[in-house]
Design an enzyme around this catalytic site. Structure first.
Site, PDB file in Angstrom:
ATOM      1  N   ASP A  12      -4.405  22.562  13.456  1.00 49.80           N
ATOM      2  CA  ASP A  12      -5.232  21.843  14.163  1.00 49.80           C
ATOM      3  C   ASP A  12      -6.277  22.990  14.539  1.00 49.80           C
ATOM      4  O   ASP A  12      -7.055  23.001  15.907  1.00 49.80           O
ATOM      5  CB  ASP A  12      -4.619  21.570  15.596  1.00 49.80           C
ATOM      6  CG  ASP A  12      -3.372  20.351  15.260  1.00 49.80           C
ATOM      7  OD1 ASP A  12      -3.527  19.557  14.675  1.00 49.80           O
ATOM      8  OD2 ASP A  12      -2.301  20.758  16.279  1.00 49.80           O
ATOM      9  N   HIS A  40      -6.306  15.218  11.319  1.00 51.84           N
ATOM     10  CA  HIS A  40      -7.482  15.570  11.020  1.00 51.84           C
ATOM     11  C   HIS A  40      -8.672  15.011  11.846  1.00 51.84           C
ATOM     12  O   HIS A  40      -8.805  13.834  11.395  1.00 51.84           O
ATOM     13  CB  HIS A  40      -7.928  15.906   9.747  1.00 51.84           C
ATOM     14  CG  HIS A  40      -6.933  16.863   8.867  1.00 51.84           C
ATOM     15  ND1 HIS A  40      -6.977  17.227   7.645  1.00 51.84           N
ATOM     16  CD2 HIS A  40      -5.938  17.540   9.393  1.00 51.84           C
ATOM     17  CE1 HIS A  40      -5.938  17.871   7.118  1.00 51.84           C
ATOM     18  NE2 HIS A  40      -5.399  18.279   8.414  1.00 51.84           N
TER      19      HIS A  40
HETATM   20  P1  GDP Z   1      -7.181  19.683  12.010  1.00 52.02           P
HETATM   21  O1  GDP Z   1      -5.715  19.229  11.959  1.00 52.02           O
HETATM   22  O2  GDP Z   1      -7.200  21.101  11.799  1.00 52.02           O
HETATM   23  O3  GDP Z   1      -8.126  18.833  11.306  1.00 52.02           O
HETATM   24  O4  GDP Z   1      -7.583  19.771  13.598  1.00 52.02           O
HETATM   25  P2  GDP Z   1      -7.424  18.421  14.550  1.00 52.02           P
HETATM   26  O5  GDP Z   1      -8.370  17.557  14.403  1.00 52.02           O
HETATM   27  O6  GDP Z   1      -5.955  18.140  14.805  1.00 52.02           O
HETATM   28  O7  GDP Z   1      -7.847  19.370  16.033  1.00 52.02           O
HETATM   29  C1  GDP Z   1      -9.323  19.619  16.185  1.00 52.02           C
HETATM   30  C2  GDP Z   1      -9.816  19.141  17.481  1.00 52.02           C
HETATM   31  O8  GDP Z   1     -10.863  20.016  17.908  1.00 52.02           O
HETATM   32  C3  GDP Z   1     -10.355  17.810  17.091  1.00 52.02           C
HETATM   33  O9  GDP Z   1     -10.333  16.986  18.262  1.00 52.02           O
HETATM   34  C4  GDP Z   1     -11.838  18.305  16.912  1.00 52.02           C
HETATM   35  O10 GDP Z   1     -12.657  16.906  17.221  1.00 52.02           O
HETATM   36  C5  GDP Z   1     -12.106  19.415  17.846  1.00 52.02           C
HETATM   37  N1  GDP Z   1     -13.081  20.390  17.489  1.00 52.02           N
HETATM   38  C6  GDP Z   1     -13.007  20.570  15.966  1.00 52.02           C
HETATM   39  N2  GDP Z   1     -14.116  21.609  16.249  1.00 52.02           N
HETATM   40  C7  GDP Z   1     -14.371  21.944  17.543  1.00 52.02           C
HETATM   41  C8  GDP Z   1     -15.349  22.861  18.102  1.00 52.02           C
HETATM   42  O11 GDP Z   1     -15.972  23.866  17.568  1.00 52.02           O
HETATM   43  N3  GDP Z   1     -15.378  22.726  19.510  1.00 52.02           N
HETATM   44  C9  GDP Z   1     -14.944  21.742  20.165  1.00 52.02           C
HETATM   45  N4  GDP Z   1     -15.000  21.543  21.247  1.00 52.02           N
HETATM   46  N5  GDP Z   1     -14.207  20.861  19.636  1.00 52.02           N
HETATM   47  C10 GDP Z   1     -13.685  20.789  18.312  1.00 52.02           C
HETATM   48 MG    MG Z   2      -4.405  18.305  13.362  1.00 50.87          MG
END
Ligand code: GDP
Ligand code: MG
Length: 424
Positions: A12, A40
């Site tokens: 995440d 994601h």
């Molecule tokens: P992944 O599983 O690695 O793709 O990540 P996730 O989607 O599970 O979790 C990342 C969360 O953080 C998501 O809700 C994204 O929309 C959010 N997100 C990603 N980058 C940023 C950022 O730079 N700032 C903020 N505030 N939210 C972010």
């Molecule tokens: Mg995730």
């Protein structure tokens, strides 16, 4: 150019978000491991999406997406995921989605067994996503699963399925005393949710080898973070698949190729979904403040994520395991509310300070050693270049870069595609 986009931490970190941004320069995006335990999130001009099985490149019109042989695919879930996308106007066709004939099918009884076992474990549970991932990988290595290519030979599939169901019922009925699985039900499920993918199934090795020979650029999107890797993660609180970059070309179908670049996605603080040791964990009000600032609820499961300060020890280990050549530091904006920012710089194991990431019992015993950096206390979500960031935010980034030893190339300050700073 063959580039891995991988997680440095417990998952995440914002892998989907960075794949969505950086895939503009790539012809192909591949998922190489895992199943719909991944979640994601992508926010761009088309809307907000949570992708579990599909590569995050699916949202770009000119990108071809590959689901590689290393994946485990719940066909019903994939049907649902695709229809949620098509409702929002995203096209998913055999032209822009290639599914490996060698990818494993995650069957309803894998999900059932995952739930039965977590329920049996009760308070000793692993914190599984209950999506059948451990049972299906176990069966894969027992050589008792069906693969996507089997859907192209449905009569032969029936015979194999009969034998598999008989074997599974030894556990389902004999072990867990649950209702038996019926071959007819499984066949019906495969027909309903599997046969629609007939035209998407192909040999992704042929496809990707050809793409490499034609000079195409290929991105490999990891499913989870380094610390969830089956071999190098916090076993047994890992996933059952490989999350590390070295596995990317294998899991996508071109095992003889090497990555040119590995971009590690690293969060500006720590989060962890599920059970297991999490040394830098915060509790109480401090945790609630960070969880709500970061919106830390699982994308795949909705579970509240455990949260903590940035962990240098775990992140340095993650960077090493991934062989990250550069870093995208995500969610820096989330820390804007903190006056003092805790950073876990070392562990103490049995009273001895260590900067080496321990495993097993030693990891469970580790206590965090903190340093505190000054916060910046202003909104940084509009920053688009390094000079837009306040001094203390730059100092925080530089501190992390020095402590972990990997160059930070991107800083993400918001969930939207364009909310980022390119450092070099
Ligand atoms: P992944 O599983 O690695 O793709 O990540 P996730 O989607 O599970 O979790 C990342 C969360 O953080 C998501 O809700 C994204 O929309 C959010 N997100 C990603 N980058 C940023 C950022 O730079 N700032 C903020 N505030 N939210 C972010
Ligand atoms: Mg995730």
């Amino acid at each position: 150019m063959l580039t891995g986009i991988v997680g440095i931490n417990w998952g995440d970190e914002g892998k989907g978000r960075m794949v969505d941004l950086l895939s503009v320069d790539y012809d192909v995006v591949c998922r190489y491991q895992g199943g719909n335990n991944a979640g994601h999130t992508v926010v761009n001009d088309k809307g907000k999406f949570v992708l579990n099985l599909l590569p995050s490149g699916i949202l770009r019109d000119d990108t071809v997406n590959v689901m590689g042989p290393g994946m485990v695919i719940d066909l019903k879930h994939l049907c649902g995921e695709i229809s949620r996308l098509t409702e929002k106007g995203v096209k998913v066709t055999p032209e822009n989605l290639k599914i490996s004939d060698k990818a494993t099918i995650c069957m309803p009884y894998h999900v059932l067994l995952d739930c039965l076992e977590e329920d049996r474990l009760a308070d000793k549970k692993f914190g599984s996503t209950r999506r059948g991932i451990a049972p299906v990988y176990a069966d894969k290595y027992m050589k008792k699963t069906l693969r996507m290519g089997d859907l192209l030979h449905f009569d032969a599939l029936k015979d194999r399925l009969d034998g598999i169901v008989e074997w599974k019922n030894l556990t389902v009925v004999g072990g867990y005393k649950a209702e038996p699985i019926r071959t007819e039900d499984m066949l019906e499920w495969l027909k309903t949710y599997g046969l629609p993918f007939k035209d998407f199934i192909c040999d992704t090795t042929d496809y990707l080898e050809e793409a490499v020979k034609n000079g195409k650029s290929i991105m490999f999107e990891a499913q989870l973070g380094a610390l969830r890797d089956i071999d190098f993660g916090i076993y047994p609180y890992t996933s059952s698949s490989s999350t590390i970059a070295a596995y990317a070309t294998i899991g996508a179908g071109i095992p003889g190729r090497r990555l040119d670049e590995v971009i590690g996605i690293m969060k500006a603080y720590s989060t962890c979904v599920g059970e297991g040791p999490f040394t830098c964990e915060m509790f109480g009000e401090e945790a609630e403040a960070l969880r709500s600032a970061g919106g830390e609820y699982g994308a795949a499961t909705g579970r509240p994520r455990r949260v903590g300060g940035f962990d240098v020890v775990a992140s340095r280990y993650g960077i090493m395991a991934q062989g990250a050549t550069s870093i995208a530091l995500t969610k820096l904006d989330v820390l804007s509310y903190m006056k003092k920012i805790p950073v876990c710089v070392a562990y103490e194991v049995n009273g001895v300070r260590t900067e080496k990431f321990p495993h097993g019992v030693e990891l469970a015993q580790a206590k965090p050693v903190y340093e505190y950096l000054d916060g910046w206390n202003c909104d940084i979500s509009g920053a688009r270049k390094l000079s837009d960031l306040p001094e203390n935010a730059v100092k925080y980034v530089q501190y992390i870069e020095k402590a972990t030893g990997a160059p930070i190339k991107y800083i993400s300050v918001g969930a939207d595609r364009e909310s980022y700073v390119k450092v070099f």
